[in-house]
Design an enzyme around this catalytic site. Structure first.
Site, PDB file in Angstrom:
ATOM      1  N   LEU A 175      -3.235  -9.857  11.589  1.00  0.00           N
ATOM      2  CA  LEU A 175      -3.602  -9.636  10.209  1.00  0.00           C
ATOM      3  C   LEU A 175      -2.446  -9.684   9.287  1.00  0.00           C
ATOM      4  O   LEU A 175      -1.587  -8.968   9.227  1.00  0.00           O
ATOM      5  CB  LEU A 175      -4.230  -8.225  10.148  1.00  0.00           C
ATOM      6  CG  LEU A 175      -4.714  -7.747   8.774  1.00  0.00           C
ATOM      7  CD1 LEU A 175      -6.006  -8.919   8.307  1.00  0.00           C
ATOM      8  CD2 LEU A 175      -5.168  -6.428   8.452  1.00  0.00           C
TER       9      LEU A 175
ATOM     10  N   ARG B  84     -14.365  -9.068   0.785  1.00  0.00           N
ATOM     11  CA  ARG B  84     -14.057 -10.313   2.216  1.00  0.00           C
ATOM     12  C   ARG B  84     -14.802 -11.270   2.360  1.00  0.00           C
ATOM     13  O   ARG B  84     -14.494 -12.415   2.676  1.00  0.00           O
ATOM     14  CB  ARG B  84     -13.511  -9.253   3.098  1.00  0.00           C
ATOM     15  CG  ARG B  84     -12.336  -8.570   2.926  1.00  0.00           C
ATOM     16  CD  ARG B  84     -11.846  -7.615   4.034  1.00  0.00           C
ATOM     17  NE  ARG B  84     -10.990  -6.604   3.924  1.00  0.00           N
ATOM     18  CZ  ARG B  84     -10.420  -5.663   4.770  1.00  0.00           C
ATOM     19  NH1 ARG B  84     -11.056  -5.233   5.578  1.00  0.00           N
ATOM     20  NH2 ARG B  84      -9.318  -5.060   4.398  1.00  0.00           N
TER      21      ARG B  84
ATOM     22  N   PHE C  18     -11.531   5.521  32.070  1.00  0.00           N
ATOM     23  CA  PHE C  18     -12.198   4.289  31.261  1.00  0.00           C
ATOM     24  C   PHE C  18     -13.559   4.610  31.238  1.00  0.00           C
ATOM     25  O   PHE C  18     -14.109   4.920  32.615  1.00  0.00           O
ATOM     26  CB  PHE C  18     -11.783   2.805  32.002  1.00  0.00           C
ATOM     27  CG  PHE C  18     -12.341   1.884  31.559  1.00  0.00           C
ATOM     28  CD1 PHE C  18     -12.054   0.729  30.663  1.00  0.00           C
ATOM     29  CD2 PHE C  18     -13.867   1.459  32.224  1.00  0.00           C
ATOM     30  CE1 PHE C  18     -12.482  -0.302  30.599  1.00  0.00           C
ATOM     31  CE2 PHE C  18     -14.525   0.626  31.636  1.00  0.00           C
ATOM     32  CZ  PHE C  18     -13.782  -0.455  30.780  1.00  0.00           C
TER      33      PHE C  18
ATOM     34  N   HIS D 182     -11.970 -11.394   8.230  1.00  0.00           N
ATOM     35  CA  HIS D 182     -11.090 -10.951   7.105  1.00  0.00           C
ATOM     36  C   HIS D 182     -10.504 -12.444   6.486  1.00  0.00           C
ATOM     37  O   HIS D 182      -9.919 -13.313   7.191  1.00  0.00           O
ATOM     38  CB  HIS D 182      -9.976 -10.218   7.558  1.00  0.00           C
ATOM     39  CG  HIS D 182      -9.031  -9.369   6.727  1.00  0.00           C
ATOM     40  ND1 HIS D 182      -8.124 -10.224   5.835  1.00  0.00           N
ATOM     41  CD2 HIS D 182      -8.832  -8.035   6.297  1.00  0.00           C
ATOM     42  CE1 HIS D 182      -7.369  -9.387   5.109  1.00  0.00           C
ATOM     43  NE2 HIS D 182      -7.720  -8.098   5.371  1.00  0.00           N
TER      44      HIS D 182
ATOM     45  N   HIS E  88     -12.731  -9.627  12.062  1.00  0.00           N
ATOM     46  CA  HIS E  88     -11.884  -8.450  11.801  1.00  0.00           C
ATOM     47  C   HIS E  88     -12.686  -7.046  11.750  1.00  0.00           C
ATOM     48  O   HIS E  88     -12.145  -6.194  12.273  1.00  0.00           O
ATOM     49  CB  HIS E  88     -11.284  -8.545  10.550  1.00  0.00           C
ATOM     50  CG  HIS E  88     -10.531  -7.591   9.966  1.00  0.00           C
ATOM     51  ND1 HIS E  88      -9.422  -7.122  10.494  1.00  0.00           N
ATOM     52  CD2 HIS E  88     -10.877  -6.619   8.852  1.00  0.00           C
ATOM     53  CE1 HIS E  88      -8.870  -6.238   9.932  1.00  0.00           C
ATOM     54  NE2 HIS E  88      -9.838  -5.762   8.944  1.00  0.00           N
TER      55      HIS E  88
ATOM     56  N   GLY F   9      -4.194   0.487   3.912  1.00  0.00           N
ATOM     57  CA  GLY F   9      -4.519   1.752   3.217  1.00  0.00           C
ATOM     58  C   GLY F   9      -6.005   2.350   3.412  1.00  0.00           C
ATOM     59  O   GLY F   9      -6.949   1.826   4.241  1.00  0.00           O
TER      60      GLY F   9
ATOM     61  N   VAL G  65      -4.004   2.327  15.136  1.00  0.00           N
ATOM     62  CA  VAL G  65      -2.356   2.386  14.841  1.00  0.00           C
ATOM     63  C   VAL G  65      -2.165   1.000  14.216  1.00  0.00           C
ATOM     64  O   VAL G  65      -1.072   0.590  13.527  1.00  0.00           O
ATOM     65  CB  VAL G  65      -1.582   2.530  16.218  1.00  0.00           C
ATOM     66  CG1 VAL G  65      -1.356   1.147  16.840  1.00  0.00           C
ATOM     67  CG2 VAL G  65      -0.262   3.100  15.955  1.00  0.00           C
TER      68      VAL G  65
ATOM     69  N   GLU H 118      -4.817  -7.259   3.190  1.00  0.00           N
ATOM     70  CA  GLU H 118      -5.353  -7.409   2.004  1.00  0.00           C
ATOM     71  C   GLU H 118      -4.360  -6.915   0.874  1.00  0.00           C
ATOM     72  O   GLU H 118      -4.415  -7.172  -0.161  1.00  0.00           O
ATOM     73  CB  GLU H 118      -6.613  -6.665   1.854  1.00  0.00           C
ATOM     74  CG  GLU H 118      -7.429  -7.105   0.531  1.00  0.00           C
ATOM     75  CD  GLU H 118      -8.881  -6.542   0.936  1.00  0.00           C
ATOM     76  OE1 GLU H 118      -9.679  -7.305   1.622  1.00  0.00           O
ATOM     77  OE2 GLU H 118      -9.363  -5.732   0.256  1.00  0.00           O
TER      78      GLU H 118
END
Ligand SMILES: Cc1cc2nc3c(=O)[nH]c(=O)nc-3n(C[C@H](O)[C@H](O)[C@H](O)COP(=O)(O)OP(=O)(O)OC[C@H]3O[C@@H](n4cnc5c(N)ncnc54)[C@H](O)[C@@H]3O)c2cc1C
Length: 562
Positions: A242, A276, A156, A232, A344, A51, A46, A245
């Site tokens: 983040l 990256r 879990f 990243h 990342h 993209g 999420v 990008e």
């Protein structure tokens, strides 16, 4: 408690939900369980912002997307898998469009695409800077329409049951009661995401602790290429959130303390949109050589969006603006965002072939937990959500066919041993699992970061071994039954210690620099000795390593320039 299904999918992120839908579409007769430790729409996917890559326009081609991916991967990707992946991807974009994903559009109503690092065509499909959010909600809603999929939210996984190289199911703790549950199944798909919380400064959610990787590894399934971890370029300081990008895709600049667009020196053609690994190393070099900007949280680089203007920032990067204001007190419309490279993405994962099959019959892996491998030594941005869609589907279809072909349910004798193992953590112990985790993060950040060398890696291995010893004296004092997060945290830290050891020893062994794995003592790529995948097998004394060849179809390795 025992629950029996034809297929159990562990993980309800993009890969797990896509797998569930695909399996459900193969046959209405199949019963499918999807088990996840978080509620599905709180999965880590999420958080994906920028993209999802796909060939959607004239002027682009499958070969170009494949070439960009293979070159970005520093030639460690398996090219048959990459060629398959790029051809399958456009269909996934259209399917999600059909299922209601609100892709951003061009003025004439076509699905919009933006530039991304290492891609030589503007091929990243997006939904503003909340792509993952919309993809997850689209798949979740779609998944609810299949009556043969049953969700087990907030369970879990603790173990995989494998006998005679055949999977039989998993064990999981029901978090609301702490009861251990046996999920028996003909086929199991692991889609539990990456292992980013091995590092302290990271973009990952707190839940991304590599559980599926560690469980598979302990059960004898090899992990592939774990020494390759992506940093990243643009993590907000001090939180690590983040700054996608897409900030650079939309035209943002990286500036050092002299106000220079320093990428000119490192990647004159691609500039800020080099892959990256290249951009992160360049930024770190600027910082190490004293050209970073100063802050109380250490030196940083400026991500400048001010020239894009308020309207474009609001339309294309609303989440970034919001996060920068709330978490750094900086409005990107007015001033540059303070950033530095941040852990990342886990390029490695559970070893599979391009059909998501592991070496164990009936066991599959997909998404960030799996290593097919299309990302090799360095993933290109927007290829991961894409991977989850394509290989989530493949895993779901393959598992469905396998389950349909199997006439009997495997049966598991007893849960006793696993119960003993898990609940033995309810003991008095002198060691704090929280302290162990802090020390683990520190050694990973110090010694297995962007630039590595033998001495640093050896320090990390020594520390990890010490932490593993100390872990034996960890005790969980909270004996509560409902949502005992001390218990699950203790299990997660145990997983992370095993994985850290694999990352570190794999990095020590690989005496070359390739993609995200950069050794200052071996600064060149060495195709003669190291154009091969690492496989790590569990032994009680530590990982045992083997190496297998990389599949080359069309593209022989060449020097990587941007
Ligand atoms: C901040 C951020 C932004 C990103 N942006 C992009 C982007 O724009 N484009 C792109 O291509 N990639 C992006 N990525 C990478 C991409 O988002 C991830 O690689 C991808 O979403 C992983 O999906 P997944 O389905 O494999 O795993 P996840 O989404 O991590 O899901 C894992 C699932 O497994 C469950 N699980 C884990 N352990 C257990 C356990 N023990 N028992 C039961 N369930 C368990 C979790 O609850 C969850 O449901 C980004 C990554 C980050 C960190």
């Amino acid at each position: 408690m025992r629950i029996r299904n034809d297929i159990v999918i562990v993980g309800a992120g993009l890969a797990g939900m896509r797998a569930a839908i695909a399996a459900a579409e193969v046959s209405k007769q199949l019963s499918i369980a999807i088990v996840s430790k978080t509620y599905p729409i709180r999965c880590h996917s999420v958080c994906a912002e920028g993209g999802t890559a796909a060939v959607m326009r004239e002027g682009d081609s499958f070969d170009l997307h494949a070439w960009d991916t293979v070159k970005g991967a520093d030639f460690l990707a398996d090219q048959d898998a990459v060629e398959f992946f790029v051809k399958e991807m456009p269909r996934e974009i259209l399917l999600l469009d059909n299922w209601g994903c609100p892709w951003s559009r061009t003025e004439d109503g076509k699905i919009a695409q933006r530039p991304f690092g290492g891609h030589s065509f503007n091929r990243t499909v997006f939904a503003a800077d909340r792509t993952g959010f919309h993809e997850v909600h689209t798949l979740y809603e779609r998944m609810l329409s299949y009556p043969n999929i049953t969700r087990f939210d907030e369970y879990f996984m603790t173990n995989l049951v494998i006998e005679n190289n055949e999977v039989k199911g998993i064990t999981a703790i029901e978090l609301k009661s702490s009861e251990l549950v046996l999920f028996e199944a003909k086929a199991v798909i692991i889609a539990t995401g990456g292992a980013g919380r091995l590092f302290g400064f990271t973009t990952y959610s707190h839940t991304v602790t590599g559980d599926g990787l560690a469980v598979a590894y302990r059960a004898g399934v090899p992990l592939k290429d774990m020494e390759f971890f992506q940093f990243h370029p643009t993590g907000l300081i001090p939180s690590g959130i983040l700054m996608t990008e897409a900030c650079r895709g939309e035209g943002g600049y990286l500036l050092n303390s002299k106000g220079e667009r320093f990428m000119e020196r490192y990647a004159p053609e691609r500039m800020e949109l080099a892959p990256r690994d290249v951009v992160a190393r360049s930024m770190w070099t600027e910082i190490l050589e004293g050209r970073g900007l100063k802050s109380p949280y250490g030196d940083y680089i400026a991500l400048d969006l001010t020239h894009l203007g308020e309207e474009k920032i609001n339309e294309r990067l609303p989440l970034i603006r919001d996060a920068a204001i709330k978490f750094a007190g900086v409005d990107p419309v007015e001033e540059p965002i303070p950033v530095k490279p941040v852990a990342h993405y886990t390029m490695g994962g559970i070893h599979t072939n391009m059909y998501c099959e592991t070496p164990v019959r009936g066991l599959y892996a997909a998404g960030e937990a799996g290593c097919v491998s299309i990302h090799g030594a360095n993933r290109l941005g927007s290829n991961s959500t894409a991977e989850c869609l394509v290989f989530g589907r493949v895993a779901g279809e393959r598992a469905a066919e396998y389950a349909l072909s199997k006439s009997y349910y495997p049966s598991v004798d007893s849960l006793e041993e696993e119960e003993k193992r898990i609940y033995s953590l309810f003991r008095e112990g002198d060691e704090s699992v929280y302290q162990i985790k802090t020390e683990l993060n520190k050694t990973m950040d110090e010694n297995l970061w962007i630039f590595r060398d033998e001495q640093g890696i050896m320090n990390a291995i020594k520390k990890i071994k010490e932490l593993k010893e100390r872990y034996k004296n960890v005790g969980v004092s909270d004996r509560g039954k409902s949502f005992n997060t001390d218990l699950t945290y203790a299990i997660e830290v145990g997983y992370m210690l095993d994985l850290a050891e694999v990352v570190a020893i794999g990095a020590l062994n690989r005496k070359e620099s390739r993609g995200a794995h950069f050794r200052t003592d071996y600064p060149k790529r060495d195709d003669e000795n190291w154009l091969k995948h690492t496989l790590a097998y569990y032994t009680p004394e530590g990982p045992k390593f083997e190496y297998i060849p990389v599949t080359i179809t069309k593209w022989e390795p060449v020097e990587r320039k941007y």
